[in-house]
Every structure is written in structure tokens, then in C-alpha cells.
Scaffold this motif. Sequence first.
Motif, PDB file in Angstrom:
ATOM      1  N   ALA A 162       5.460  -0.870   6.067  1.00 31.91           N
ATOM      2  CA  ALA A 162       5.237   0.441   5.449  1.00 31.91           C
ATOM      3  C   ALA A 162       6.555   1.180   5.272  1.00 31.91           C
ATOM      4  CB  ALA A 162       4.270   1.259   6.295  1.00 31.91           C
ATOM      5  N   ALA A 163       7.447   1.099   6.271  1.00 34.80           N
ATOM      6  CA  ALA A 163       8.742   1.773   6.166  1.00 34.80           C
ATOM      7  C   ALA A 163       9.593   1.160   5.057  1.00 34.80           C
ATOM      8  CB  ALA A 163       9.478   1.689   7.498  1.00 34.80           C
ATOM      9  N   LEU A 164       9.589  -0.153   4.967  1.00 32.53           N
ATOM     10  CA  LEU A 164      10.399  -0.831   3.948  1.00 32.53           C
ATOM     11  C   LEU A 164       9.918  -0.544   2.531  1.00 32.53           C
ATOM     12  CD1 LEU A 164      10.937  -4.279   5.701  1.00 32.53           C
ATOM     13  CD2 LEU A 164      12.695  -2.581   5.181  1.00 32.53           C
ATOM     14  N   ALA A 165       8.726   0.013   2.389  1.00 33.28           N
ATOM     15  CA  ALA A 165       8.188   0.314   1.063  1.00 33.28           C
ATOM     16  C   ALA A 165       9.048   1.302   0.295  1.00 33.28           C
ATOM     17  CB  ALA A 165       6.760   0.862   1.189  1.00 33.28           C
ATOM     18  N   GLY A 166       9.893   2.055   0.993  1.00 36.06           N
ATOM     19  CA  GLY A 166      10.749   3.009   0.300  1.00 36.06           C
ATOM     20  C   GLY A 166      11.922   2.382  -0.415  1.00 36.06           C
ATOM     21  N   LEU A 167      12.162   1.084  -0.189  1.00 37.87           N
ATOM     22  CA  LEU A 167      13.330   0.430  -0.781  1.00 37.87           C
ATOM     23  C   LEU A 167      13.140  -0.113  -2.198  1.00 37.87           C
ATOM     24  CD1 LEU A 167      16.199  -0.048   0.412  1.00 37.87           C
ATOM     25  CD2 LEU A 167      14.522   0.623   2.116  1.00 37.87           C
ATOM     26  N   PRO A 168      12.174  -1.011  -2.427  1.00 34.07           N
ATOM     27  CA  PRO A 168      12.188  -1.750  -3.693  1.00 34.07           C
ATOM     28  C   PRO A 168      12.083  -0.884  -4.943  1.00 34.07           C
ATOM     29  CG  PRO A 168      10.702  -2.774  -2.105  1.00 34.07           C
ATOM     30  CD  PRO A 168      11.073  -1.448  -1.551  1.00 34.07           C
ATOM     31  N   ALA A 169      11.069  -0.033  -5.036  1.00 34.42           N
ATOM     32  CA  ALA A 169      10.882   0.770  -6.244  1.00 34.42           C
ATOM     33  C   ALA A 169      11.994   1.785  -6.401  1.00 34.42           C
ATOM     34  CB  ALA A 169       9.525   1.466  -6.208  1.00 34.42           C
TER      35      ALA A 169
ATOM     36  N   LEU B 298       0.813  -1.218   0.000  1.00 32.55           N
ATOM     37  CA  LEU B 298       0.000   0.000   0.000  1.00 32.55           C
ATOM     38  C   LEU B 298       0.848   1.271   0.000  1.00 32.55           C
ATOM     39  CD1 LEU B 298      -2.772  -1.021   2.567  1.00 32.55           C
ATOM     40  CD2 LEU B 298      -2.969  -0.908   0.073  1.00 32.55           C
ATOM     41  N   CYS B 299       2.041   1.204   0.576  1.00 34.92           N
ATOM     42  CA  CYS B 299       2.855   2.415   0.750  1.00 34.92           C
ATOM     43  C   CYS B 299       3.931   2.600  -0.310  1.00 34.92           C
ATOM     44  CB  CYS B 299       3.508   2.398   2.130  1.00 34.92           C
ATOM     45  SG  CYS B 299       2.328   2.518   3.486  1.00 34.92           S
ATOM     46  N   VAL B 300       4.170   1.592  -1.130  1.00 31.25           N
ATOM     47  CA  VAL B 300       5.290   1.691  -2.058  1.00 31.25           C
ATOM     48  C   VAL B 300       5.087   2.799  -3.090  1.00 31.25           C
ATOM     49  CG1 VAL B 300       4.402  -0.091  -3.645  1.00 31.25           C
ATOM     50  CG2 VAL B 300       6.866   0.333  -3.487  1.00 31.25           C
ATOM     51  N   LEU B 301       3.853   3.016  -3.553  1.00 31.16           N
ATOM     52  CA  LEU B 301       3.626   4.054  -4.560  1.00 31.16           C
ATOM     53  C   LEU B 301       3.843   5.459  -3.995  1.00 31.16           C
ATOM     54  CD1 LEU B 301       2.879   4.773  -7.439  1.00 31.16           C
ATOM     55  CD2 LEU B 301       0.456   4.658  -6.779  1.00 31.16           C
ATOM     56  N   PRO B 302       3.228   5.823  -2.853  1.00 29.84           N
ATOM     57  CA  PRO B 302       3.497   7.170  -2.331  1.00 29.84           C
ATOM     58  C   PRO B 302       4.960   7.396  -1.965  1.00 29.84           C
ATOM     59  CG  PRO B 302       2.139   5.894  -0.794  1.00 29.84           C
ATOM     60  CD  PRO B 302       2.159   5.151  -2.071  1.00 29.84           C
TER      61      PRO B 302
END
Length: 439
Positions: A151-158, A101-105
Motif C-alpha cells: 500500500a505504501a509503495l503505491a505512491g511511486l509508480p503513477a 488498490l491504493c495507487v489511485l487514491p
Amino acid sequence: MDAAAVPAADSPSAPGSRAAAGAPAGRPVREGTGPAPDDTRLAPGDPGYRRVSLALFLAGVATFALLYSTQALLPLISRDLGASASAASWTVSAATGALALCVLPLSALSERFGRRTVMTASLVVAVGVGLLVPFAPSVGALIALRAVQGAALAGLPASATAFLAEEVRPKALVAAIGLFVAGNSIGGMSGRIVTGWVAQEWGWRAAVGVIGVIAVACAVAFRLLLPAPRHFTPGTLHPRALARTVRGHLADPLLRRLYAIGGLFMSVFGGVYTVIGYRLTDAPFSLPQGVIGSIFLVYLVGTVSSATAGKLVDRLGRRGALYLAAATTTAGLLVSLADSLVTVLLGLVLITAGFFAGHSVASSSVSHTAKRGRAQASALYQSAYYLGSSAGSALGAVAFHAVGWSGTVGLGLLAVAGVAVITLAGTRAARAERLTTTA
């Protein structure tokens, strides 16, 4: 990623062409930075390339070690906190679902503030939460902490794949992303092995605490190694511009197929590895926790298959590589049905090899196809990928509770069948496009 969605590199519908995409990418959040006339981007052999590769490899290790830190410990968590298999599985599903849910923002923030800044902040928060996880007083609190961590880790992959797409030459992109994915497999493997043996002696709380400490070391090394970007231009955070970029990517049939394939592949992998601990704890295996953790050594197969995905594409083409990945995963699921430990291990080897190969080819194809708004394109893939993980983990646990291992395998086979159907549809679309172009 979509086998069908990923045409052979030498075909008229290769990922670099708009013919392959089948639709315009829409207005970007920012213009992508094309290669300089002398192409100053990194290539294998460059010292900067080695630093970037090692830094993102370590980021991949930390990401998967933290994200799946509870997966091998679910039977122990169930007993300690009085939770069912389905409830305990949400300590995995909540993390992967929040990431989806958080990776896009967060990818949009990376367009404005920079990939390196967002990746560093994500690791700092995720590691901080990881040091709190061992003190969760109940399964509800544990699930909540895991959701924040995901949610925090969402900043890594993309952000990582977008960073590589901007800083690495196109011919080296599949190999570079393959190394990042290899870091995922090493993190997933080592995290489960460490937690298995530590938990056997000192319990699951000590085990996840050790993973938090390992992640701290990876985060520090990552920040020291990763060089400043040379091809990044900050963009706008205007919501309408972001929405236009996302709509453009979702209108692209090639990208849509890749997103679906990534999600389906990951649903198989998430379901199998969430449930396997319960299966091996029960009769006829009745294995101790440390031995169950060591089963995850099969992740080394994923490390090899992801790191060599570029060579596989060179020999078979992108669609061919995805067909092979789907067939390998199917074979692994069927083999794992036997009540023999050796056969189960062989099945896990095949599932792991097929999954990581397919994931590497698909994720690199998304980055290659999207010439603008790469972070958003990768973020959409990651959303589908981790939603697949969340759904696979939850549904796989429910199926295991209701039917047993055969239920989890049945769900996996349905998902792989979906991959095959989507791939075949993409192959036919590419063939029809070639006929139209030559007519």
C-alpha cells in the motif's frame, strides 16, 4: 499496454490525438501543464534530465526490491513457517494487491501535494515496514506487513510516470519511462539474487533485512537527487472531480485496452516468477537457494529491453512493438516446458524480454495519451498491472500445486492470447478510423 491500443506514432490515431483516444478524457482533477512556448522541459543531455533519470531509476530499484523481496524465498518461508505454496505466495500477492488498490487514491494526493512529496513519503513508509518484515512471527503477520508495504509503495509508480510526463519533453518520454522501468528490473533482479545467497547462509529473515537496508540507501539517494518540479500545478482533491476524471479515462477505449494489456502481461510475469523457485527446488533440478536466486540475473534482459523500448517503437510502431513483445513471451513460455535447465533459462530470458518491452511501451503510451489527469490515468494502469501480478502469483501457485509447471504455463498462454486479441481489436479499430477519416 495495448498493442492495439497503441497506434503508430505517425498515424492519425497516434496517442497524442483525441482521435486515437476515441473518447474525451473527462473533466480533470487539474489542468495539465502544457509545454511553455520555448519548451523548458528536460531533454537528454540536460544535467537535470540525468538527475531525474538517476533518481527515478533508484526509486524503481527500491520499489521492486521491496515489493518482490519474498518471491525468491517462498520455499524457505513455506518450510520455516509451515505454510503451503499457495499460502506463502500471498506474501507476494498481498503486497501487489494492496498496491493495486491504493495507487489511485495516492495518485490523487500527488495531484494536490506534489509528485515528489508523495513519492518521498511512500518510500519512507515502505522502507520502515521493510525493516520490520524480518521479525514477522507467523505467515499471517508476514502477509499483513507485506500488504502495508505494498500500500505504501503505491505512491511511486503513477506519480513517477506523471512527474516524467510533466517534466520531460514528449520525444524523450518513452526513453525516460524506460529507464524507470529498467530500475524496476534491476531492483527485482538484485533483490532476488541478494536474498537467494543471503538466505542460503543465514535464512530468509536475514535476506529480507538486507533488502530493507539497500532500500534505505536508494530512498536517501532518490530524495537528494530528484530536483523540484517546474511544471506542476496543485489541483483539487474533490471526490467528484476525481470521479469525473476516472470515468473519462475508463470511457476512453484506447486507455481501456492499454490497462487490460498491462494486467495480462503482468499476470504472466507474476505467475512465472512466483512459481519458478518451487520448480527449480524440486527434481530434476534440485538447485540450492543461492543458485535459484542467481537465476534472476535474467532480469538484465528486461533492463535492456525496457531501456531500448523507444528504439523498438521507432522501428516497428507501438502496435508492432506490442505484437513482438507478446510473441516473445509466448515463445518463452513454450520453451520453458522442457526439463532442461538451459532450456528453462532460455524460456525465462524470452519471457522477461517480452514482458519488460511490452510494459515499457504500454505505460509510456498511457502517459502520452492522457493530456489531463495524467496521474489518474497512470494510476489506473498501475492498478490493472498490479492486480494482474497479484492474480498471476496466486493462480500460478494454485495451478502449480494442482498440475505442475505446465499448469502455470497454460495460464500464461491464456493471458498472452488475451493480449493478442486485444491488440488485434485495436489494430482493426485504428484501421477503421483511418478509413472513416479519409472517406
